[in-house]
Write a protein that holds these residues in place. Structure first.
Motif, PDB file in Angstrom:
ATOM      1  N   TRP A   1      35.563  39.190  42.200  1.00  0.00           N
ATOM      2  CA  TRP A   1      35.694  40.203  41.144  1.00  0.00           C
ATOM      3  C   TRP A   1      36.716  41.272  41.509  1.00  0.00           C
ATOM      4  O   TRP A   1      37.434  41.788  40.641  1.00  0.00           O
ATOM      5  CB  TRP A   1      34.331  40.850  40.899  1.00  0.00           C
ATOM      6  CG  TRP A   1      34.303  41.802  39.746  1.00  0.00           C
ATOM      7  CD1 TRP A   1      34.671  43.119  39.732  1.00  0.00           C
ATOM      8  CD2 TRP A   1      33.897  41.491  38.411  1.00  0.00           C
ATOM      9  NE1 TRP A   1      34.508  43.660  38.480  1.00  0.00           N
ATOM     10  CE2 TRP A   1      34.024  42.682  37.650  1.00  0.00           C
ATOM     11  CE3 TRP A   1      33.418  40.344  37.783  1.00  0.00           C
ATOM     12  CZ2 TRP A   1      33.693  42.735  36.293  1.00  0.00           C
ATOM     13  CZ3 TRP A   1      33.087  40.398  36.441  1.00  0.00           C
ATOM     14  CH2 TRP A   1      33.241  41.583  35.707  1.00  0.00           C
ATOM     15  N   LEU A   2      36.807  41.590  42.769  1.00  0.00           N
ATOM     16  CA  LEU A   2      37.701  42.656  43.218  1.00  0.00           C
ATOM     17  C   LEU A   2      39.172  42.261  43.184  1.00  0.00           C
ATOM     18  O   LEU A   2      40.042  43.101  43.429  1.00  0.00           O
ATOM     19  CB  LEU A   2      37.331  43.084  44.641  1.00  0.00           C
ATOM     20  CG  LEU A   2      35.889  43.548  44.857  1.00  0.00           C
ATOM     21  CD1 LEU A   2      35.688  43.985  46.300  1.00  0.00           C
ATOM     22  CD2 LEU A   2      35.501  44.659  43.883  1.00  0.00           C
ATOM     23  N   GLN A   3      39.465  41.012  42.842  1.00  0.00           N
ATOM     24  CA  GLN A   3      40.842  40.524  42.867  1.00  0.00           C
ATOM     25  C   GLN A   3      41.540  40.591  41.510  1.00  0.00           C
ATOM     26  O   GLN A   3      42.574  39.958  41.312  1.00  0.00           O
ATOM     27  CB  GLN A   3      40.862  39.062  43.367  1.00  0.00           C
ATOM     28  CG  GLN A   3      40.235  38.895  44.739  1.00  0.00           C
ATOM     29  CD  GLN A   3      40.888  39.793  45.782  1.00  0.00           C
ATOM     30  OE1 GLN A   3      42.096  39.766  45.957  1.00  0.00           O
ATOM     31  NE2 GLN A   3      40.077  40.588  46.475  1.00  0.00           N
ATOM     32  N   GLY A   4      40.963  41.346  40.579  1.00  0.00           N
ATOM     33  CA  GLY A   4      41.619  41.497  39.289  1.00  0.00           C
ATOM     34  C   GLY A   4      41.029  40.600  38.219  1.00  0.00           C
ATOM     35  O   GLY A   4      39.966  40.002  38.386  1.00  0.00           O
ATOM     36  N   ALA A   5      41.748  40.473  37.103  1.00  0.00           N
ATOM     37  CA  ALA A   5      41.234  39.757  35.932  1.00  0.00           C
ATOM     38  C   ALA A   5      40.881  38.303  36.237  1.00  0.00           C
ATOM     39  O   ALA A   5      39.827  37.809  35.831  1.00  0.00           O
ATOM     40  CB  ALA A   5      42.259  39.825  34.798  1.00  0.00           C
ATOM     41  N   ALA A   6      41.772  37.603  36.944  1.00  0.00           N
ATOM     42  CA  ALA A   6      41.499  36.201  37.265  1.00  0.00           C
ATOM     43  C   ALA A   6      40.267  36.075  38.155  1.00  0.00           C
ATOM     44  O   ALA A   6      39.426  35.187  37.966  1.00  0.00           O
ATOM     45  CB  ALA A   6      42.708  35.563  37.953  1.00  0.00           C
ATOM     46  N   GLY A   7      40.142  36.984  39.121  1.00  0.00           N
ATOM     47  CA  GLY A   7      38.987  36.965  39.999  1.00  0.00           C
ATOM     48  C   GLY A   7      37.700  37.288  39.261  1.00  0.00           C
ATOM     49  O   GLY A   7      36.646  36.711  39.552  1.00  0.00           O
ATOM     50  N   GLN A   8      37.784  38.182  38.293  1.00  0.00           N
ATOM     51  CA  GLN A   8      36.594  38.531  37.518  1.00  0.00           C
ATOM     52  C   GLN A   8      36.115  37.348  36.688  1.00  0.00           C
ATOM     53  O   GLN A   8      34.909  37.087  36.585  1.00  0.00           O
ATOM     54  CB  GLN A   8      36.899  39.746  36.639  1.00  0.00           C
ATOM     55  CG  GLN A   8      37.093  41.015  37.452  1.00  0.00           C
ATOM     56  CD  GLN A   8      37.636  42.171  36.661  1.00  0.00           C
ATOM     57  OE1 GLN A   8      37.624  42.153  35.422  1.00  0.00           O
ATOM     58  NE2 GLN A   8      38.147  43.192  37.348  1.00  0.00           N
ATOM     59  N   GLN A   9      37.069  36.623  36.117  1.00  0.00           N
ATOM     60  CA  GLN A   9      36.690  35.433  35.367  1.00  0.00           C
ATOM     61  C   GLN A   9      36.083  34.387  36.289  1.00  0.00           C
ATOM     62  O   GLN A   9      35.093  33.736  35.957  1.00  0.00           O
ATOM     63  CB  GLN A   9      37.919  34.852  34.646  1.00  0.00           C
ATOM     64  CG  GLN A   9      37.618  33.631  33.773  1.00  0.00           C
ATOM     65  CD  GLN A   9      36.657  33.947  32.636  1.00  0.00           C
ATOM     66  OE1 GLN A   9      36.580  35.097  32.170  1.00  0.00           O
ATOM     67  NE2 GLN A   9      35.908  32.945  32.194  1.00  0.00           N
TER      68      GLN A   9
ATOM     69  N   ALA B   1      36.644  50.777  44.653  1.00  0.00           N
ATOM     70  CA  ALA B   1      36.706  49.709  43.656  1.00  0.00           C
ATOM     71  C   ALA B   1      36.383  50.202  42.259  1.00  0.00           C
ATOM     72  O   ALA B   1      36.688  49.534  41.277  1.00  0.00           O
ATOM     73  CB  ALA B   1      35.763  48.564  44.036  1.00  0.00           C
TER      74      ALA B   1
ATOM     75  N   CYS C   1      33.298  41.241  50.987  1.00  0.00           N
ATOM     76  CA  CYS C   1      34.305  42.163  50.466  1.00  0.00           C
ATOM     77  C   CYS C   1      35.102  42.865  51.561  1.00  0.00           C
ATOM     78  O   CYS C   1      36.070  43.571  51.271  1.00  0.00           O
ATOM     79  CB  CYS C   1      33.642  43.206  49.571  1.00  0.00           C
ATOM     80  SG  CYS C   1      32.753  42.499  48.164  1.00  0.00           S
TER      81      CYS C   1
END
Length: 363
Positions: free
Chosen positions: A191-199, A247, A264
């Motif tokens: 999730w902490l890696q941006g939009a792609a990570g959140q998806q 974050a 994390c």
């Protein structure tokens, strides 16, 4: 983000105290302290051994050690037979090959020997195994979960886990309490890696949930209670928002993964000391709910637990034949659905370095 390591890397703890198989050991304990000696046997993978990546070895912050400390408060004569093995899979737990056990071919064999040696004196048996079989073995170098691998591994894992739990259950006494665990979801750290990570984090949730459902079904079918580690880590709570320094606002499950694991900070999925405390609390909650004699024999274990505070091993070949698998669930019990999903790479090229260790008994 560098790859997360598997649930199995690291150095093992150095040789522990007394090995099982010593003639007259139990009798000497009982005669020496004037009270009945009972035993807690813990089995599993690196969750059971307390592997910590910051020191690259197994430690005594393990939930098994924390749970033992809590159990010993109400059962002063309790001793801990600590059999966990970093990097263990359900297959190696049955057949051996990862850790060494004096006078035993595998972790399961060691446990069955200990239960035979201390028959009628084993009060608790806990088990955490399965993560190395499935999710963390089914991530490609590209960082995708392989659906075919997940389905295949889930089926073989279910058969093995049924054999393990069935064998332990059969060897136990009427008053032995058996508890197995689900797993937290280390993929949430993406999730902490941006939009792609959140998806990716969102897409990992149903897969981990399905794996935990399968594990739970097997435990229930063999008469084990279930410590809801996934629940203790709020693994499915994407709704509640929590402020995490550095974050910002993140879902509660992401905050819990950051708080309770190394995912994390060191990109490693293992629980930290606080995580092991939460896991010990999940086990303790189940045991507290079933504090009556014979409670461990119930065929309908609870799958929930509340996170709360909580703080040694080895045993030639009783019966570990294939017939024991028939006491458990079908080999096709947990089938993980879904396509290959893009997630943070966990334990792929990094691999792991399993050190062999001996086992001992802690009073």
């Amino acid at each position: 983000m560098r790859p997360l390591q598997r649930f199995g890397p690291g150095l093992a703890v150095s040789a522990m105290a007394i090995v099982l198989g010593t003639p007259g050991l139990a009798a000497a304990d009982e005669a020496g302290n004037g009270q009945d000696t009972t035993y807690y046997i813990s089995l599993g993978d690196s969750l059971a051994t307390g592997y910590q990546p910051d020191v690259d070895k197994d430690t005594h912050v393990a939930y098994t050690d924390q749970l033992y400390a809590r159990l010993k408060q109400r059962t002063p004569g309790l001793k801990h037979i600590r059999l966990g093995c970093t990097a263990e899979t359900t297959e190696s737990l049955i057949n051996g090959g990862t850790c060494d056990y004096p006078n035993a071919k595998s972790q399961l064999d060691a446990a069955l020997k200990a239960m035979a040696q201390h028959h009628g004196k084993v009060a608790y048996v806990t088990l955490s195994v399965g993560a190395n079989d499935m999710l963390l073995n089914c991530v490609s170098p590209a960082g995708t979960l392989d659906a075919a691998c997940l389905n295949s591994k889930s089926q073989s894992m279910a058969k093995n886990l049924a054999q393990i739990a069935g064998a332990l259950r059969k060897a136990g006494g009427n008053d032995t309490r058996f508890v197995g665990s689900t797993y937290h979801n280390p993929f949430l750290a993406a999730w902490l890696q941006g939009a792609a990570g959140q998806q990716a984090a969102k897409e990992s949730a149903p897969l981990v949930r399905a794996a935990n459902t399968g594990i739970t079904q097997v435990y229930k079918s063999t008469g084990f209670k279930v410590a809801d580690v996934a629940g203790a880590f709020s693994s499915d709570d994407f709704t509640t928002q929590v402020n995490v320094p550095g974050a910002g606002e993140v879902p509660a499950n992401v905050a819990r993964i950051c708080q309770l694991t190394w995912a994390c900070t060191k990109q490693d999925p293992h629980p930290n000391a606080d995580g092991h405390k939460a896991i010990a609390g999940a086990f303790a909650a189940v045991l507290a709910d079933n504090d009556a004699p014979g409670a461990g024999a119930s065929p309908t274990p609870s799958g929930s637990a509340t996170p709360e505070a909580g703080t040694d091993t080895g045993a030639n070949s009783p019966t570990t034949n294939g017939d024991l698998a028939e006491t458990g669930a079908s080999s096709s019990t947990p089938v993980v659905a879904g396509g290959g999903l893009a997630v943070v790479a966990v334990g792929t090229a990094a691999g792991y370095f399993a050190r062999r260790h001996r086992t001992g008994e802690k009073g």
